[in-house]
Design a protein around this motif. Structure first.
Motif, PDB file in Angstrom:
ATOM      1  N   ALA A 327       0.778  -1.073  -0.147  1.00  0.00           N
ATOM      2  CA  ALA A 327      -0.044   0.155   0.084  1.00  0.00           C
ATOM      3  C   ALA A 327       0.989   1.313  -0.042  1.00  0.00           C
ATOM      4  O   ALA A 327       2.049   1.309   0.840  1.00  0.00           O
ATOM      5  CB  ALA A 327      -0.787   0.093   1.199  1.00  0.00           C
ATOM      6  N   GLY A 328       0.288   2.115  -0.738  1.00  0.00           N
ATOM      7  CA  GLY A 328       1.228   3.507  -0.947  1.00  0.00           C
ATOM      8  C   GLY A 328       0.696   4.518   0.067  1.00  0.00           C
ATOM      9  O   GLY A 328      -0.598   4.680   0.403  1.00  0.00           O
ATOM     10  N   SER A 329       1.707   5.497   0.255  1.00  0.00           N
ATOM     11  CA  SER A 329       1.059   6.498   1.297  1.00  0.00           C
ATOM     12  C   SER A 329       1.625   7.847   0.687  1.00  0.00           C
ATOM     13  O   SER A 329       2.719   7.803   0.145  1.00  0.00           O
ATOM     14  CB  SER A 329       1.849   6.522   2.729  1.00  0.00           C
ATOM     15  N   GLY A 330       0.994   8.902   0.667  1.00  0.00           N
ATOM     16  CA  GLY A 330       1.197  10.226   0.226  1.00  0.00           C
ATOM     17  C   GLY A 330       2.425  10.848   0.542  1.00  0.00           C
ATOM     18  O   GLY A 330       2.958  10.702   1.658  1.00  0.00           O
ATOM     19  N   GLY A 331       3.108  11.535  -0.199  1.00  0.00           N
ATOM     20  CA  GLY A 331       4.221  12.093   0.110  1.00  0.00           C
ATOM     21  C   GLY A 331       5.536  11.107   0.033  1.00  0.00           C
ATOM     22  O   GLY A 331       6.849  11.530   0.186  1.00  0.00           O
ATOM     23  N   HIS A 332       5.525   9.795  -0.597  1.00  0.00           N
ATOM     24  CA  HIS A 332       6.611   9.002  -0.741  1.00  0.00           C
ATOM     25  C   HIS A 332       6.558   8.363  -2.220  1.00  0.00           C
ATOM     26  O   HIS A 332       5.281   8.375  -2.848  1.00  0.00           O
ATOM     27  CB  HIS A 332       6.494   7.803   0.121  1.00  0.00           C
TER      28      HIS A 332
END
Length: 471
Positions: A327-332
Motif C-alpha cells: 500500500a502506498g502513502s502520500g508524500g513517498h
C-alpha cells in the motif's frame, strides 16, 4: 513552539537528553537506547512517532506507554498555555505535533526521569523537538525521503538532519553516504562538535548468528567490540540494518554515560538490547513452525525497502515464493520502494489502508505497472488483501506486508486481534502538513468517537485523524 515551552517553564531542558534524527533507523535506535537506559536502572522517557495503533504509544516512561487518562490529563494541563500562545497572534498556531512534543516533555519532567530519548519527527533543523539541549545527538542513515519538504538530494536532506547538532555537543553518526558525511562534518565543525562515526568506533567482532529462543522468538546474536568493552548481544529486531542500528545505539550510550558519569555496564546493555520491542520493523508475526510466514515492515522508501529485502533473504534463505501486500502513502515514492522487491519476483497485491494519507489502490497499481512491476490483484482494503494473500500462498511461502507503517499496523491488528483507535471522519488522501496543522482551527465531524484525552469543546478539540496523521 518556543513560546509554548517557555510558558510551561521549559520542560525540554529538565532531563538529560539523547536526540535522534535520520531517514531510517531513528525509531529503532531510539528504542534500543531507551531500553538499555531502563535496564541500567534509569527512569527513562521516550518520545517517538508515528504511532501504530494508539496515540498513547508516542509517549513512554520506562518503555511503557502512558495511560489514556494521563494523556487526557496532559491535554487539560497544557490547553490554557496553547490558547494563550495563539491569542498572542504573532507566533502562529500550535500544531498537533508541537502539542504532542510538549506533552512528552511535560510528562517526562513530571515523573522525575533520569534521561529522555527524543526522536525527531521530520527533518531536524525546524522540528518541534529541536529545542532540546542534548548530551548527545545521533544521526542515523540519511536517504531520500520526504523530498517535497526536506529537499530532493541527499545533501539537502542531510543539511536538515544536521540541524540538530548543537554547539559543543558531540554527535554520533551512523552509516552515511559520502555526500551526507560532508554536510554533517561541516555542520559539526562550524559548531565545535565532536563527530564519532559509530562504525569506526565499534566493530562487529562475531556474528551475526540467527537463532530461535526457547520461547520461539527469532533473534540475531552478535558480539560488538568498542575500545572500552565487548558486548554480547541477543537482538530481537531482525535484519542486517538492525545490527547497524545497534552499533549506533551502543556508541551513543557509551558517550552519554561518559558525559553523565554513569555506570552502564555491558550486562545492562545486553539486557536492554535483548528486551527491546519495536513492532512493525521487520517483525515476523508467525511462529517458526507455521507453513506460511508473515512479516510486516514500515518500509516506505527505496533504502528501507532494500534493507527489508536483505532481512528476508537472511531470515528465509530457503523460502518459496513471496507474496507482497503493498500500500502506498502520500508524500513517498511508492514505485521506487516497490522496485526493490523485484528480485524476489513477488505475487503483488496492491491495497489501500484506512489512513487519511493513503493513496488509492488503483493509483498505486497504475504507477507500479507503468514501472513494469506486475500487479496480480488490487483490493479495496487491507483485510481483503490479507485474505487474498492467504489464498495464493503455498506452504513455504512468505507474505510481506509493507509500503508504510500503516499497512504494517493494520496487518498486526488483523493477526494479533488488536483493537485500534479508529475515527469516522477521515478526510481526503492528503492531510495538511503536521507543522502547519493547528489544534484550535480544527473541528470534528458530529458524532465522531472521542479519542482519549481530546477535549469535549467542538471548537477547540483536535481532530482525531489529524492526530493520527502527525509523524
Amino acid at each position: 513552539m518556543e513560546v509554548l515551552l517557555a510558558r510551561l517553564d521549559n520542560p525540554e531542558l529538565a532531563t538529560p537528553t539523547i536526540h535522534v534524527a535520520g531517514s531510517k533507523g531513528k525509531g529503532s535506535s531510539s528504542a534500543m537506547i531507551a531500553s538499555v537506559l531502563v535496564a541500567a536502572g534509569l527512569r527513562t522517557g521516550l518520545f517517538t512517532s508515528p504511532h501504530l495503533h494508539r496515540m498513547t504509544e508516542r509517549i513512554m516512561v520506562d518503555m511503557e506507554e502512558i495511560s489514556p487518562d494521563r494523556f487526557s490529563a496532559l491535554i487539560e494541563q497544557l490547553w490554557p498555555s496553547v490558547e494563550a500562545v495563539e491569542e498572542r497572534g504573532n507566533v502562529g498556531k500550535v500544531s498537533v505535533f508541537e502539542m504532542l512534543t510538549a506533552m512528552a516533555f511535560v510528562q517526562v519532567r513530571s515523573v522525575g526521569a533520569d534521561a529522555q530519548v527524543i526522536e525527531v519527527g521530520l527533518g531536524g533543523r525546524l522540528d518541534a523537538t529541536n529545542l532540546v539541549v542534548p548530551d548527545v545527538s545521533v544521526i542515523t542513515p540519511i536517504s531520500l525521503d520526504h523530498t517535497a519538504v526536506l529537499g530532493d538530494t541527499v545533501p539537502k536532506i542531510a543539511f536538515e538532519k544536521a540541524g540538530i547538532i548543537k554547539p559543543g555537543i558531540p554527535v554520533v553518526v551512523g552509516n552515511q553516504a559520502p555526500a551526507a558525511r560532508r554536510v554533517i562534518e561541516r555542520a559539526a565543525r562550524e559548531r565545535g562538535s565532536q563527530v564519532t562515526y559509530a562504525h569506526d568506533h565499534m566493530a562487529l567482532k562475531q556474528g551475526p548468528e540467527h537463532a530461535v529462543t526457547s520461547g520461539g522468538a527469532r533473534v540475531q546474536r552478535v558480539t560488538l567490540q568498542s575500545p572500552s568493552a565487548d558486548y554480547k548481544l541477543e537482538l530481537p529486531l531482525l535484519g542486517p540494518h538492525q545490527i547497524d542500528n545497534a552499533v549506533t545505539a551502543v556508541t551513543a550510550l557509551e558517550m552519554f554515560a561518559a558525559r553523565r558519569r554513569l555506570a552502564i555496564d555491558p550486562a545492562s546493555i545486553a539486557r536492554g538490547i535483548s528486551e527491546v520491542r519495536w513492532p512493525a520493523r521487520g517483525e515476523v508475526l508467525t511462529s517458526p513452525d507455521e507453513a506460511v510466514q508473515v512479516i510486516v515492515d514500515g518500509a516506505h522508501n527505496s533504502s528501507s525497502a532494500a534493507a527489508l529485502v536483505s532481512t528476508l533473504e537472511s531470515l528465509f534463505p530457503h523460502a518459496g515464493s513471496a507474496v507482497l501486500v503493498y500500500a502506498g502513502s502520500g508524500g513517498h515514492d511508492f514505485s521506487a520502494t516497490a522496485r526493490e522487491f523485484s528480485r524476489l519476483e513477488p505475487h503483488v497485491i496492491v491495497t489501500r489502508t484506512r489512513h487519511p494519507k493513503a493513496v488509492a489502490a488503483e493509483t498505486v497499481a497504475d504507477a507500479l505497472r507503468r514501472d513494469n512491476i506486475p500487479v496480480a490483484v488490487v483490493t479495496p482494503d487491507v483485510e481483503s488483501a490479507m485474505r487474498e494473500a492467504r489464498l495464493v500462498a503455498s506452504p513455504g511461502d512468505v507474505i510481506i506486508a509493507t509500503g508504510s507503517l500503516f499497512v504494517a499496523a493494520e496487518v498486526r491488528e488483523i493477526l494479533l486481534s488488536i483493537t485500534p483507535e479508529i475515527y469516522t471522519d477521515m478526510r481526503g488522501e492528503m492531510m495538511p502538513s503536521y507543522e502547519t496543522l493547528a489544534l484550535t482551527s480544527l473541528s470534528p465531524t458530529p458524532g465522531t468517537p472521542e479519542i482519549p484525552g481530546m477535549r469535549g469543546n467542538p471548537t477547540a478539540r483536535p481532530d482525531p485523524d489529524a492526530l493520527r496523521d502527525a509523524p
